[in-house]
Write a protein that holds these residues in place. Structure first.
Motif, PDB file in Angstrom:
ATOM      1  N   ASP A   8       6.414  -8.157  -1.555  1.00 38.64           N
ATOM      2  CA  ASP A   8       7.140  -8.429  -2.796  1.00 38.64           C
ATOM      3  C   ASP A   8       6.365  -7.926  -4.012  1.00 38.64           C
ATOM      4  O   ASP A   8       6.954  -7.438  -4.978  1.00 38.64           O
ATOM      5  CB  ASP A   8       7.413  -9.929  -2.934  1.00 38.64           C
ATOM      6  CG  ASP A   8       8.360 -10.429  -1.844  1.00 38.64           C
ATOM      7  OD1 ASP A   8       9.117  -9.590  -1.313  1.00 38.64           O
ATOM      8  OD2 ASP A   8       8.331 -11.632  -1.528  1.00 38.64           O
ATOM      9  N   LEU A   9       5.029  -8.060  -3.969  1.00 40.86           N
ATOM     10  CA  LEU A   9       4.229  -7.568  -5.097  1.00 40.86           C
ATOM     11  C   LEU A   9       4.357  -6.051  -5.235  1.00 40.86           C
ATOM     12  O   LEU A   9       4.489  -5.527  -6.343  1.00 40.86           O
ATOM     13  CB  LEU A   9       2.753  -7.960  -4.913  1.00 40.86           C
ATOM     14  CG  LEU A   9       2.413  -9.414  -5.293  1.00 40.86           C
ATOM     15  CD1 LEU A   9       1.007  -9.770  -4.834  1.00 40.86           C
ATOM     16  CD2 LEU A   9       2.563  -9.646  -6.792  1.00 40.86           C
ATOM     17  N   ARG A  10       4.347  -5.357  -4.084  1.00 43.61           N
ATOM     18  CA  ARG A  10       4.488  -3.891  -4.149  1.00 43.61           C
ATOM     19  C   ARG A  10       5.847  -3.491  -4.721  1.00 43.61           C
ATOM     20  O   ARG A  10       5.967  -2.441  -5.356  1.00 43.61           O
ATOM     21  CB  ARG A  10       4.265  -3.268  -2.777  1.00 43.61           C
ATOM     22  CG  ARG A  10       2.795  -2.982  -2.497  1.00 43.61           C
ATOM     23  CD  ARG A  10       2.614  -2.046  -1.331  1.00 43.61           C
ATOM     24  NE  ARG A  10       2.941  -2.671  -0.054  1.00 43.61           N
ATOM     25  CZ  ARG A  10       2.073  -3.419   0.651  1.00 43.61           C
ATOM     26  NH1 ARG A  10       0.848  -3.612   0.198  1.00 43.61           N
ATOM     27  NH2 ARG A  10       2.425  -3.958   1.781  1.00 43.61           N
ATOM     28  N   ASP A  11       6.847  -4.356  -4.523  1.00 41.73           N
ATOM     29  CA  ASP A  11       8.172  -4.061  -5.086  1.00 41.73           C
ATOM     30  C   ASP A  11       8.186  -4.147  -6.614  1.00 41.73           C
ATOM     31  O   ASP A  11       9.146  -3.703  -7.251  1.00 41.73           O
ATOM     32  CB  ASP A  11       9.221  -5.047  -4.543  1.00 41.73           C
ATOM     33  CG  ASP A  11       9.607  -4.696  -3.110  1.00 41.73           C
ATOM     34  OD1 ASP A  11       9.262  -3.576  -2.686  1.00 41.73           O
ATOM     35  OD2 ASP A  11      10.233  -5.533  -2.434  1.00 41.73           O
ATOM     36  N   LEU A  12       7.146  -4.768  -7.190  1.00 35.81           N
ATOM     37  CA  LEU A  12       7.106  -4.872  -8.662  1.00 35.81           C
ATOM     38  C   LEU A  12       6.726  -3.535  -9.307  1.00 35.81           C
ATOM     39  O   LEU A  12       6.825  -3.385 -10.521  1.00 35.81           O
ATOM     40  CB  LEU A  12       6.116  -5.954  -9.098  1.00 35.81           C
ATOM     41  CG  LEU A  12       6.485  -7.402  -8.770  1.00 35.81           C
ATOM     42  CD1 LEU A  12       5.429  -8.347  -9.320  1.00 35.81           C
ATOM     43  CD2 LEU A  12       7.850  -7.764  -9.344  1.00 35.81           C
ATOM     44  N   ALA A  13       6.241  -2.593  -8.520  1.00 38.54           N
ATOM     45  CA  ALA A  13       5.927  -1.269  -9.051  1.00 38.54           C
ATOM     46  C   ALA A  13       7.162  -0.390  -8.927  1.00 38.54           C
ATOM     47  O   ALA A  13       7.730  -0.274  -7.861  1.00 38.54           O
ATOM     48  CB  ALA A  13       4.762  -0.648  -8.288  1.00 38.54           C
ATOM     49  N   GLY A  14       7.592   0.189 -10.022  1.00 41.62           N
ATOM     50  CA  GLY A  14       8.718   1.117  -9.966  1.00 41.62           C
ATOM     51  C   GLY A  14       8.298   2.430 -10.586  1.00 41.62           C
ATOM     52  O   GLY A  14       7.231   2.521 -11.192  1.00 41.62           O
TER      53      GLY A  14
END
Lengths: 246, 186
Positions: A8-14
């Motif tokens: 989920d934390l990696r999904d915060l990078a766009g």
């Protein structure tokens, strides 16, 4: 075992917005203008700098000077910004401008100057008054002498109060050439200046104008009256034109 | 995507062309960190652009040897975090007058009650929790786990030892786990 928190934390990078690169790296173009080729530097918000090649010299020197003064990278642009070519031909309203680096006063002076119609001139004092600082006549001259976007903001249309054409950032000869190209009758203006005539009135309408105002140019010789000042015109029963606002 | 060796060579050959390649290669990570570090998400692109321009100005003063030794990604992220810190300090000193800023009495970007209520889906909720972490933990979690940097790079950006970087990230993670409700961590 996968850790859902880490996923989920990696999904915060766009990805960055596509506009980021163009906001950081400006583009330059070399295009034809009324005084020969011009160089223009364009940022994401609009044209930031324009100079005639004849005045700015070698392209490399111009670009290096831009990088040093502004601390911004500049690369060849794929194409000129929309509106630049028509504006330089005198057939369009012009491209977006990025004047954010200027002071609010300088921006207001340029905004007022941009509203002077083609083929007409206005005194420095007129620009100062329209910009809301009637006493800042010399400051207007300083701003226009450093106009980052001449031709697009037509500082060549701003002249001295006594009718003399005054100076221009790339030399008086360029100012003469630009005004002649727009159909300004420089000989007639010189004659008016020499005789102390600052304003032209019509005795049929009772309206008094700056000499290059399109209303003033329509007055026939029989009805044309010259005035040395607005006070004199008012004393003679004339009111100032609502378009050129002498 | 160019690797850093190619980028360094490009910067030495033609600074502006090389820098454009740097922006295209590292712009995403710079922006992603800005997005999770800026006080307001809308400022992220401004912050990233400002930091990249600062990097360009610094590069103009560097000779080929210095550029040849640059570790570009941590170097850019260090500049970004310094820029963000300066912006926060400036905002605290002189409140913005355009009405866009929050009252400058909060040193860290803690979202207001409205944003908490709106944080319905997990990603938004997690973003809010990350934003609420103390600065050192937040920065370490963003660098290590959001943009997935190796510990050595996190330590380089935070100017601390790898052990300290690991511990900031671990304590940040633990705090996030503690604040997420059980059904979301299962």
């Amino acid at each position: 075992m996968t850790d859902s928190l880490l996923e989920d934390l990696r999904d915060l990078a766009g990805p960055a917005p596509a506009t980021l690169a163009e906001r950081v790296v400006d583009g330059w173009v070399q295009v034809p203008g009324p005084l020969g080729d011009v160089y223009a530097v364009v940022g994401a918000r609009g044209v930031r700098l324009l100079r005639t090649a004849a005045y700015a010299g070698e392209l490399g020197t111009f670009l290096e000077d831009y990088r040093t003064r502004h601390g911004r990278p500049v690369r060849p642009a794929a194409r000129p910004p929309r509106g630049l070519l028509p504006a330089l031909r005198g057939t369009g309203p012009g491209p977006a401008l990025d004047l954010d680096a200027l002071t609010p006063f300088a921006r207001e002076v340029l905004a007022v100057t941009a509203r002077i119609p083609s083929g007409q001139t206005r005194p420095y004092g007129w620009v100062a008054r329209e910009a809301g600082h009637p006493k800042a006549v010399r400051a207007v001259g300083s701003v226009l002498a450093r106009n980052p976007v001449p031709l697009l903001v037509p500082c060549h249309r701003v002249v001295r109060g006594d009718g003399d054409l005054g100076q221009y950032l790339s030399g008086r000869a360029d100012k003469v050439a630009l005004l002649e190209r727009e159909g300004v009758e420089l000989d007639r203006l010189a004659d008016l200046a020499a005789s102390g005539t600052r304003l032209i009135g019509s005795d049929t309408t009772g309206v008094v104008c700056l000499p290059t105002c399109h209303h003033a140019r329509r007055i026939t010789t029989a009805h044309r009256h010259g005035f040395a000042s607005l006070d004199r015109a008012r004393a003679a029963g004339y009111r100032p034109c609502r378009d050129c606002r002498p | 995507m160019a690797d850093d060796e190619q980028l360094r060579t490009a910067l030495v050959e033609d600074l502006d062309a090389g820098f454009e390649a740097v922006v295209r290669t590292h712009g995403d990570v710079v922006h992603a960190v800005a997005r999770r570090t800026a006080d307001r998400p809308a400022d992220a692109e401004d912050l990233a652009a400002e930091a990249l321009l600062r990097a360009y100005r610094a590069l103009r003063g560097y000779d080929a040897r210095r550029i040849g030794r640059l570790d570009l990604r941590p170097w850019l992220l260090t500049i970004l975090l310094n820029t963000a810190r300066n912006d926060r300090r400036d905002a605290a000193r002189r409140p913005r007058t355009d009405g866009a800023a929050d009252p400058p009495d909060r040193p860290s970007p803690v979202p207001g009650p409205d944003e908490r209520a709106a944080a319905t889906d997990l990603r938004e909720r997690l973003a809010v929790l990350v934003a609420e972490l103390p600065v050192a933990q937040r920065t370490a979690v963003v660098l290590r786990h959001v943009v997935d940097l190796p510990v050595a790079e996190v330590a380089a950006v935070l100017a601390c030892s790898e052990g300290t970087a690991r511990s900031h990230a671990a304590r940040g993670l633990a705090a996030l786990r503690a604040r997420l409700t059980p059904e979301e961590t299962s």
